[in-house]
Design an enzyme around this catalytic site. Structure first.
Site, short mmCIF file in Angstrom:
data_model
loop_
_atom_site.label_atom_id
_atom_site.label_comp_id
_atom_site.label_asym_id
_atom_site.label_seq_id
_atom_site.Cartn_x
_atom_site.Cartn_y
_atom_site.Cartn_z
N ASP A 261 0.84 -1.55 0.19
CA ASP A 261 -0.01 -0.20 -0.04
C ASP A 261 1.04 1.44 -0.10
O ASP A 261 0.74 1.66 -1.28
CB ASP A 261 -0.83 -0.39 1.57
CG ASP A 261 -2.20 1.18 1.17
OD1 ASP A 261 -2.99 1.34 0.43
OD2 ASP A 261 -1.98 2.63 2.07
N SER B 178 -6.84 -0.49 -0.80
CA SER B 178 -5.99 0.28 -0.25
C SER B 178 -6.59 0.56 1.27
O SER B 178 -6.23 0.20 2.71
CB SER B 178 -5.77 1.58 -0.18
OG SER B 178 -4.98 2.54 0.15
N ARG C 164 -0.65 6.34 -6.47
CA ARG C 164 -2.51 6.79 -7.37
C ARG C 164 -2.47 7.99 -6.62
O ARG C 164 -2.61 8.53 -7.74
CB ARG C 164 -3.19 5.89 -6.19
CG ARG C 164 -3.64 4.19 -6.65
CD ARG C 164 -4.66 3.78 -5.56
NE ARG C 164 -5.70 4.33 -5.22
CZ ARG C 164 -6.24 4.45 -4.12
NH1 ARG C 164 -5.35 3.78 -3.68
NH2 ARG C 164 -7.64 4.77 -4.13
N1 URA Z 1 -7.33 6.25 2.17
C1 URA Z 1 -6.58 5.41 2.66
O1 URA Z 1 -6.14 4.68 2.77
N2 URA Z 1 -6.47 4.85 1.01
C2 URA Z 1 -7.59 4.90 0.05
O2 URA Z 1 -6.96 4.91 -1.24
C3 URA Z 1 -8.30 6.49 0.20
C4 URA Z 1 -8.45 6.61 1.38
#
Ligand code: URA
Length: 458
Positions: free
Chosen positions: A169, A191, A176
């Site tokens: 992540d 995520s 992203r």
């Molecule tokens: N919070 C997160 O941790 N990931 C996302 O994609 C959006 C909000």
């Protein structure tokens, strides 16, 4: 292309498959996630796959596989040694959303363990970690041993995902943000849940934003995301509820870094103001659910009452300060939080019309906050702890022309015009008051989420 369960996988084939609308199986998704975590797949290929996934969407099975592969991409935390139910909340991202600073210590004061793995500023939204790091000395990159020690001492700890905890992540989240691939239900779900499931939670409360400042603004999209996350987390064995909450305006008055902590601290100190009422109410509702799911209250309503009591008797404030100190933060900064606020440049923005504050393009307001210096344009860039915007008028308020609607705090004079211009475009006044919007418009539990998804994919 050979497609047997043992044939070697090639990233470019998986990009092409997704690009052309195909569905990846768990092995293929696991390959991509492992490659992201280890660095063996180059960023440009990951970015291409993310864009293909954003454009084509992910099926329920792909979302589940992505979530579990990301969860398993690194170390995990086990809260069993804490001797309490471990419950957390996570929001899908908003503007001025500082509920974590209230909720974590409130729930901890009510006997729930809150192991919170949070994120940094993403797109137009602020990041809990960036805000906390405006406290001098506060450390968010703790080892799992340190995380556990803070939890045992204070009941709550807020940390970042590290290279070892959910490493996939960490890579994909930043990517992203830089490739305009944030607003995808499957990617958001994976995520958020990968971090939450890696923390070994007993239960999770999700705050799914809807309205002009949410990543998924449309109500149907937000509902789908809420149902998707509840079903995915429940499928992975974690009791989960999702509340659909209003993001048609910033939550509370402040949006930035240190200024958000000032606002949260006022509420922890028992001081109330009309601009912070929605923040307070939502924090109590979310904390009420956490206290209920942590077996410390029979119903969410009883949990709400316990949360109110923890604020009123000062125990939530004590838990907040204990957590800050345990993570290296200097709590003397809170002795005079306004005095500690040291912005480079300030501009008060007067109302340019007389009327009711009717609509706010809250995503635009989030970008305005970022442009003050409070957010980052490039991954890894520093944020200005003192920058941000304080909004003085809520939706539905009547303002006279010239009355202050916001105060903009920027890093330097030259950075003031852009956020001020955005703000003037983003707020609209009308002669009649706008329709009020529910702060919490829907709650999804396992049953209602499954029913919703059955209908949605039919
Ligand atoms: N919070 C997160 O941790 N990931 C996302 O994609 C959006 C909000």
């Amino acid at each position: 292309m050979p497609d047997s369960a043992h044939s070697p996988l090639h990233t470019v084939d998986l990009i092409r498959k997704k690009r052309d609308g195909g569905t990846l199986d768990a092995r293929e998704i696991g390959f991509l996630v492992a490659g992201a975590a280890s660095g063996s797949i180059p960023l440009e290929q990951l970015a291409a796959w993310l864009m293909a996934a954003w454009l084509q969407g992910l099926s329920l099975e792909e979302t589940r596989a992505l979530t579990l592969a990301m969860r398993d991409s690194g170390e995990k935390f086990s809260p069993t040694g804490l001797g309490k139910k471990a419950v957390d909340k996570h929001s899908t991202g908003g503007v001025g959303d500082k509920t974590s600073f209230l909720i974590a210590p409130i729930a901890a004061a009510c006997g729930v363990a809150v192991p919170m793995i949070s994120g940094r500023a993403l797109g137009h939204t602020g990041g809990t970690l960036d805000k906390l790091e405006s406290i001098p000395g506060f450390r968010t990159a703790l080892s799992l041993k340190e995380f556990e020690a803070v939890l045992l001492e204070c009941g709550a700890s807020i940390v970042s995902q590290t290279p070892r905890l959910v490493p996939a992540d960490r890579i994909l989240y930043e990517l992203r943000d830089r490739t305009a691939t944030v607003e995808s239900p499957g990617l958001i779900c994976a995520s958020i849940l990968s971090k939450k499931l890696a923390a070994g939670l007993d239960a999770l409360v999700l705050d799914v934003k809807t309205g002009s400042g949410a990543f998924l603004r449309d109500r149907k999209d937000s509902e789908f995301l809420a149902a998707l996350m509840v079903a995915t987390a429940e499928g992975a064995g974690t009791r989960t509820v999702a509340l659909l909450t209003d993001m048609s305006q910033p939550l509370g008055a402040a949006a930035g870094n240190w200024i958000e902590l000032i606002e949260a601290l006022e509420l922890l100190r028992g001081k109330r103001s009309p601009e912070s009422e929605d923040l307070l109410e939502l924090s109590l509702i979310l904390a009420g659910w956490m206290i209920h799911l942590g077996n410390q209250a029979g119903t969410p309503k009883e949990g709400y009452t316990r949360a109110q009591a923890a604020l009123a008797d000062g125990s939530a404030l004590k838990h907040f300060f204990d957590m800050v100190k345990a993570q290296g933060g200097d709590i003397s900064a809170f002795d005079d939080p306004l005095g500690f606020h040291n912005p480079g440049a300030v501009e008060v923005v007067p109302a340019w019309e007389r009327g009711f504050v009717a609509t706010m393009d809250t995503t635009a307001l989030g970008w305005a906050v970022q442009r003050t210096g409070a957010g980052r344009e490039k991954a890894g860039a520093p944020v200005d702890p003192d920058a941000g915007i304080v909004f003085h008028a809520r939706r539905g308020a009547f303002v006279e022309k010239g009355q202050p609607v916001a105060t903009v705090y920027a890093t330097e004079e030259a950075m003031l015009p852009e956020p001020v211009d955005i703000l003037k475009q983003a707020i609209r006044f009308t002669k009649t008051p706008p329709e009020p919007v529910d702060l919490v418009s829907r709650v999804f539990t396992r049953e209602s989420a499954q029913e919703y998804l059955r209908d949605a994919v039919r």
